[in-house]
Design an enzyme around this catalytic site. Structure first.
Site, PDB file in Angstrom:
ATOM      1  CB  SER A 232      39.997 -24.844 -22.023  1.00 55.40           C
ATOM      2  OG  SER A 232      40.392 -23.589 -22.504  1.00 55.40           O
ATOM      3  CD  GLU A 347      32.887 -23.483 -24.977  1.00 56.09           C
ATOM      4  OE1 GLU A 347      33.562 -23.107 -23.995  1.00 56.09           O
ATOM      5  OE2 GLU A 347      32.700 -24.685 -25.249  1.00 56.09           O
ATOM      6  CG  HIS A 447      35.762 -21.743 -21.890  1.00 59.00           C
ATOM      7  ND1 HIS A 447      35.851 -22.706 -22.859  1.00 59.00           N
ATOM      8  CD2 HIS A 447      37.016 -21.622 -21.362  1.00 59.00           C
ATOM      9  CE1 HIS A 447      37.107 -23.140 -22.935  1.00 59.00           C
ATOM     10  NE2 HIS A 447      37.831 -22.507 -22.031  1.00 59.00           N
TER      11      HIS A 447
END
Length: 541
Positions: A232, A347, A447
């Site tokens: 991320s 995600e 995610h």
């Protein structure tokens, strides 16, 4: 990702024990009389713990790599003052100041908040060897949370199992965030000490990498084999470092997991008004006054400003960053650095689902309005029609999550891989498809799910991966070993995987990580072609 979490005289030879892994002619690791390992840093000795299944991993938490930034806000990090007495390095150092974030149930297993302070420039080390003459690959992890939140102390980032299974050195770290690390003040003051304020967080990482280089022998690692990796926001930081001349020579390989959004940073034209608004919101008339504000008042003002404490990126300031990392092409600064890059399949089922549960049950009538935030100037009806043709089995929620995932993650990962593949170093692309059973299975492959597998930490991740099973350990074995292989040689192939070719825009070979991994050329190609054609480049804001 909003995971908030993070991470100390010389004893005489007569009081020290020598470990069995010392090699002839190598400096033996130091140990206190109680058996705790001691790391002799350039600034002074620190004592840690031994952990891992075999109790063979030397762990040092909260090791200072730079002095406190308190009283030196918006300035380059300074070297710490030296010490002589052995300091404990058994607890994580303070997190850097940041806006509070809400609790995320799936992250519960990783929670490890230790409080914030402007004295926050610490790193953490896991290694099986101290000064034993071995040259282990060093893997330096950059935490998520964008450029605004997070730390290196999450339980999900614990490096014991990764260091043990791969005989690698794992390092995590803290660096300045948000307005403290990325306020571009150069156009608001002539004082040269603030000239680098727009990129201090990334320059802190450079300083930590310099610490790793300077202490590689002491921590049992190879200064010429350093991999930076992150997820991320951590992957965005990896991408930014690949454009920084100051970072050249400090790392040899790069891994970007679900965060290729730093294809471009802010320009001064964007960053200066944000800094000016922060000053106005704080009620100060000079940078000096802003630098002197009590930290709690500063954070409050930051959260009330236009940025809301969450809208920060590195700045192309002409100093530490002289051009965009991956726009319009891959920066030549890192042309020789191999790259492993990829995303998870779904995600946005995390942020766009748990944050707005109604998105799990959208109707086709509701979908167009939901997609407007991600479609830019694209014809939403054309996006929906194309996605329904590419995925006849999708419902409206499926289309929403996949378009949002492509806009925020997959699309930029593809662009990064395409542009990097034009350079000399190899590029490898992956996608994680294994679905977590938590939340009734509705998150699918969201995610941050990859973190548990990359660190081989499924036992520390049950709120996200579900109970430990042969399946979860299988995924950890596959991904952790591939990451270790890449750190060791720049090639992620392992005996457990099918042959993994390098990526190019013609074949688009992608490793699909699932219980039965496979290589697929241009997975979901119809979706890719559609959304690359219609959606704007980069993340939605």
């Amino acid at each position: 990702m909003t995971i908030r979490t993070f991470w100390a005289g010389l004893a005489t030879a007569a009081a020290l024990g020598l470990t069995a892994c010392a090699t002839p002619g190598a400096q033996a690791p130091l140990a206190q009389a109680d058996g705790a390992p001691v790391l002799d840093t350039r600034y002074g000795p620190v004592s840690g713990t031994r952990e891992g299944a075999s109790n063979s991993v030397n762990v040092f938490r909260g090791v200072r790599y730079a002095a406190s930034t308190e009283g030196r806000r918006f300035q380059l990090a300074a070297d710490p003052q030296s010490w002589t007495e052995t300091r404990p390095a058994t607890e994580f150092g303070s997190e850097c100041p940041q806006r509070p974030v809400g609790e995320v149930p799936v992250f519960e297993s990783w929670a490890n908040t230790v409080g914030t302070s402007e004295d926050c420039l610490f790193l953490n080390v896991w290694t099986r060897g101290l000064g034993d003459g071995k040259k282990r690959p060093i893997m330096v992890w950059l935490h998520g949370g964008g450029y605004v939140t997070g730390s290196g102390s999450s339980n999900g980032y614990d490096g014991s199992r990764l260091a043990e299974r791969g005989d690698v050195v794992v390092v995590t770290l803290n660096h300045r965030l948000n307005a403290l690390g990325y306020s571009y003040l150069a156009d608001l003051t002539d004082d040269p000490k603030y000239a680098d304020s727009g990129n201090l967080g990334s320059l802190d990482i450079v300083k930590a990498l310099e610490w790793v280089r300077d202490h590689a022998e002491e921590i049992g690692g190879d200064p010429d084999n350093v991999t930076i990796f992150g997820e991320s926001g951590g992957a965005a930081k990896v991408s930014t470092l690949m454009a920084m001349e100051d970072a050249r020579g400090l790392f040899d390989r790069a891994i970007a997991q679900s965060g290729s959004m730093s294809l471009a940073g802010f320009t001064p034209r964007v960053a200066t008004p944000l800094a000016k608004n922060l000053m106005e919101t704080a009620g100060v008339s000079s940078v000096e006054e802003l630098a002197a504000m009590p930290i709690d008042d500063f954070v409050t003002a930051m959260m009330k400003s236009r940025t809301r404490g969450a809208f920060y990126r590195p700045v192309v300031d002409g100093r530490s960053i002289t051009r965009q990392p991956y726009t319009p092409d891959a920066n030549p600064v890192s042309a020789d650095i191999p790259l492993l890059v990829g995303t998870n399949n779904n995600e946005m089922r995390l942020q766009g689902g748990l944050g707005s549960p109604e998105n799990f049950s959208l109707t086709w009538d509701q979908l167009p309005a939901k997609l407007k935030a991600f479609a830019g100037d694209a014809d939403v009806a054309e996006v929906i029609a194309g996605m329904r043709a590419a995925h006849p089995d999708y419902d409206a929620s499926d289309v929403f999550f996949q378009v949002a995932t492509f806009r925020n993650y997959r699309g930029t990962a593809l662009l990064q891989a395409e542009r990097k593949s034009a350079q000399s170093a190899p590029v490898y692309m992956y996608r994680l498809d294994w679905k977590t059973p938590v939340e009734g299975g509705r998150l699918e492959t969201p995610h941050a799910l990859d973190i548990a597998f990359v660190f081989d930490n499924v036992a520390r991740s049950t709120s996200f991966t579900g109970p430990e099973t042969t399946e979860t350990q299988r995924m950890a074995d596959l991904m952790a070993d591939a990451w270790i292989a890449f750190a060791r040689s720049g090639n992620p192939n392992t005996p457990a995987l099918p042959q993994w070719p390098t990526y190019d825009p013609q074949s688009r070979a992608t490793m699909i990580f699932d219980i039965d991994p496979q290589v697929v050329d241009d997975p979901d190609g119809a979706e890719r072609a559609l959304l690359q054609r219609l959606l704007p480049e980069g993340r939605g804001l």
